[in-house]
Design an enzyme around this catalytic site. Structure first.
Site, PDB file in Angstrom:
ATOM      1  N   HIS A  64       3.606   6.612  -6.781  1.00 20.15           N
ATOM      2  CA  HIS A  64       3.316   7.859  -7.101  1.00 20.15           C
ATOM      3  C   HIS A  64       3.641   9.386  -6.884  1.00 20.15           C
ATOM      4  O   HIS A  64       4.057   9.791  -7.850  1.00 20.15           O
ATOM      5  CB  HIS A  64       1.430   8.108  -6.408  1.00 20.15           C
ATOM      6  N   HIS A 115       0.408  -0.990  -0.078  1.00 25.78           N
ATOM      7  CA  HIS A 115      -0.389   0.092   0.267  1.00 25.78           C
ATOM      8  C   HIS A 115       0.796   0.837  -0.005  1.00 25.78           C
ATOM      9  O   HIS A 115       0.382   2.159  -1.023  1.00 25.78           O
ATOM     10  CB  HIS A 115      -0.971   0.038   1.051  1.00 25.78           C
ATOM     11  N   GLU A 116       1.211   1.379   0.618  1.00 27.26           N
ATOM     12  CA  GLU A 116       2.536   2.997   0.939  1.00 27.26           C
ATOM     13  C   GLU A 116       3.546   2.624  -0.128  1.00 27.26           C
ATOM     14  O   GLU A 116       4.127   3.613  -0.181  1.00 27.26           O
ATOM     15  CB  GLU A 116       2.830   2.346   2.424  1.00 27.26           C
ATOM     16  N   HIS A 132       1.570   3.874  -2.887  1.00 25.34           N
ATOM     17  CA  HIS A 132       1.841   5.496  -3.004  1.00 25.34           C
ATOM     18  C   HIS A 132       3.134   6.297  -3.168  1.00 25.34           C
ATOM     19  O   HIS A 132       3.820   7.690  -4.008  1.00 25.34           O
ATOM     20  CB  HIS A 132       1.184   5.817  -1.522  1.00 25.34           C
TER      21      HIS A 132
HETATM   22 ZN   LIG Z   1      -3.304   4.746   1.569  1.00 22.68          ZN
END
Ligand SMILES: [Zn+2]
Length: 682
Positions: free
Chosen positions: A478, A471-472, A475
């Protein structure tokens, strides 16, 4: 200390101009922040005093680039306040936060500055701007409008009053929650704790000890409350704790939030209407991917219709098990849900989180996650020990693009310590932008609190920690792929209901056999994770998924009910709440309980008219990942199109436009239904 010893104010040499953590001392922050604010004030003054007529370049871009020194200092400070803090840092924060708020208010209420922005906004030059420039202009203009810059003097006065009342009440709301939680304790004996695992018993004994008491104490804090509801065999005690939890802040004492809720809702409505919006939701959603409340309701209702039949079956199955164990006339109540669901889950899947750990040794997981990025995007990671770090646990990597050009710096910080807050997050030490000097690449960080290595064992992660990492890291991608001209729209600076797409899409890989087989090997035997175990993981991930969905929908409906009001509220908070979420309830409602008075997400935390985002993002990530499922999970073409259309573009276009560029269509809920195994056609 003189200025020339302050690393924020002098030149330094580090690889890629990374933050000179080795030179930064706590006492450097405060003076540097003062100088940073002064510098930005001079920059703003130069914009305002410019004798030339306002243009995009001399006003909008100049404002965008102002405050870069202040930004650099506050970014490092804010990040370290979470990841490597101490008492001194905390007291500096208390001193400088009000100053920084006042500083940014001074800018957003600077009339001469707004006059120039408005004149660019209304000029013909607007027509000649490209997409990204137009977005920057719109964002700047909206930001000022939403801060009240376009109001009359009298209205401005009222706006300031509303904002300050709101911040006082928001704080009071949160403090009441905290105090009510902290003031509750349930003392118990060993016999009353039948069913609870050793770890929970130890924690309860520890709590009692800390409070100078005997035996065991259970509290309403999540780590205490959750295992109790899941494992405690004694039904009366579960009911007692459930009622205590769900009536917090409704009692006849100083921590009652019922009146505060009314005030918060009504003040927010008045502020939105002062700014020209009909409802709070209209104010919020004009700057969201969802765009308006019709779209939000449409999503909530579609999901409600699709998941309700399955949720009812799930409840029936849990109730059947309870009857089997307790007798035919047992009726399932909310305080029974977690307990019997847990027993059913153990029975159905026999999945022991601990048994998975040996397959998730941290270094292998890192290899797996970095390797996934290499497979998808061709990027590579090289540790560089010359890059300064803020703690010996932190590692710094140079990240290279497929063509070997330098892409970003990535810091990783995996384990808990006293100076770090809990949770997991991605952040930037420096964002990306393009200026005369070229494309200035970002410095990104992922911070976690994963299981530590011990003397006998390396760091062995749980499956949910692997998920969190993915998940991290999503990010972080991104952030690292950011490729825009303006920093304020770069990387993760996107609309709130779009920001979790890049992170959540990565979580989909966690139960893909093809991915797990690239790294998940037993740390002692080298044996690959058994396929049967992966299958059970996948099946278990959908256990009671419809019930969980309805719970989220009920919160979403409640949030929207409070913030789509066009008139002030003056009724009974509990009755209003029960009506608002009625259609999403599958367990009996309990009189006197109230969620709103402790729903800090929507009352104090910035999720007002935004709670739907969780489900919105899930729909997006499932819909987006279904293209990977279709083309192959390591398909480079799909990955590069995702990078090109979504990850590199930041907030330079409306998210729906970006999404359609990638997916070729608008998202719908079908892929999520499929992932969750919801059979009903809608
Ligand atoms: Zn998040």
């Amino acid at each position: 200390m003189t200025e020339n010893q302050n690393p924020f104010l002098t030149a330094y040499h580090t690889p890629h101009q990374t933050t000179p953590f080795h030179l930064i001392k706590t006492e450097h922050f405060e003076p540097a922040v003062q100088i940073g604010m002064e510098e930005q004030n001079r920059e703003i003054e130069n914009i305002v005093q410019n004798p030339e007529k306002p243009t995009f370049a001399n006003t909008i871009v100049a404002l965008e680039r102002s405050g870069s020194l202040l930004d650099r200092i506050t970014t490092v400070f804010g990040n370290l306040l979470s990841a490597e803090t101490n008492d001194e840092m905390q007291s500096i924060a208390e001193r400088i936060m009000p100053q920084l708020t006042a500083h940014s208010n001074n800018i957003s209420l600077n009339e001469k500055l707004f006059f120039r922005i408005k004149s660019v906004y209304e000029s013909e030059e607007k027509e000649s701007l490209n997409q990204e420039e137009n977005m920057l202009l719109q964002n700047t203009y909206d930001g000022f409008i939403r801060s009240g810059a376009n109001l009359s003097e009298e209205q401005k006065e009222r706006f300031r009053k509303l904002s300050s009342d709101l911040s006082v009440l928001t704080l009071k709301f949160s403090q009441n929650n905290l105090k009510e939680t902290n003031s509750y304790e349930l003392p118990l004996t060993q016999e009353q704790l039948e069913g609870l695992p050793e770890s929970a018993m130890e924690a309860y004994a520890q709590t009692a000890k800390e409070k100078g008491k005997e035996n065991y104490i259970v509290t309403l804090e999540a780590p205490s409350f959750i295992p109790f509801m899941k494992y405690c065999k004694n039904r009366e005690l579960r009911e007692q704790l459930y009622r205590a939890y769900n009536t917090q802040c409704t009692h006849d004492n100083e921590y009652n939030n019922l009146e505060i809720v009314k005030k918060l809702v009504n003040l927010r409505l008045e502020r939105a209407q002062l700014l020209g919006f009909e409802t709070v939701a209209d104010y919020v959603l004009t700057r969201r991917m969802a765009a308006n409340s019709n779209n939000v309701y449409s999503l909530l209702n579609q999901l409600l219709e699709a998941y309700t039949p399955t949720a009812q079956k799930e409840v029936a199955e849990v109730e059947a098990l309870a009857k089997e164990l307790e007798g035919e006339d047992f009726q399932l109540m909310p305080w029974d849900w977690a307990y019997y669901s847990r027993i059913l889950k153990e029975k159905k899947f026999n999945l022991d989180e601990e048994a998975l750990r040996p397959y998730f040794e941290l270094n292998q997981v890192i290899e797996g996650v970095f390797g996934l990025a290499t497979r998808l995007y061709g990027i590579t990671f090289v540790e560089n020990k010359d890059i300064p770090v803020y703690h010996p646990d932190v590692k710094a990597y140079e990240v290279y693009d497929e063509d070997k050009s330098f892409l970003a710096v990535l810091y990783t910080d995996f384990h808990p310590r006293a100076s770090k807050r809990s949770g997991a997050w991605m952040t930037n030490y420096k964002e990306q932008w393009i200026d005369e000097k070229g494309n200035s690449r970002p410095h990104v960080s992922v911070t976690m609190n994963f299981t530590k290595p011990s003397a006998e064992k390396p760091a062995l992660l749980t499956f949910s920690e692997v998920n969190t990492f993915l998940h991290e890291f999503g990010h972080a991608l991104h952030g690292m792929f950011a490729n825009t001209t303006y920093q304020s729209m770069s990387g993760t600076n996107v609309y709130w209901d779009f920001v979790e797409l890049p992170s959540q899409i990565m979580e989909n890989f966690a139960i893909e056999k093809e991915f797990l087989n690239t790294f998940a090997r037993h740390y002692q035997t080298g044996e690959s994770i058994p396929s049967e175990l992966i299958q059970r993981l996948a099946d278990a991930s959908n256990f009671n998924v419809a019930y969980a969905c309805l719970r989220q929908l009920s919160f979403g409906l409640l949030d929207m009910a409070w913030y789509t009001r066009t008139t002030p509220f003056d009724g009974d908070v509990r009755t209003y709440e029960k009506t608002a979420w009625k259609k999403a309830q599958v367990l009996p409602e309990i009189e006197d309980t109230c969620m709103t008075v402790q729903f800090s997400h929507i009352m104090a935390g910035g999720y007002s008219a935004g709670y739907y985002s969780y489900k919105w993002a899930e729909v997006l990530d499932a819909d987006a990942f279904s293209l990977f499922k279709e083309k192959g999970i390591f398909n480079k073409e799909t990955a590069n199109s995702f990078r090109e259309a979504v990850l590199s573009k930041g907030g330079t276009e409306h998210p729906m436009v970006l999404y359609k560029d990638f997916r070729g269509k608008e998202p719908n809920i079908d892929a999520l239904l499929k992932r969750n195994g919801i059979k009903n056609e809608i």
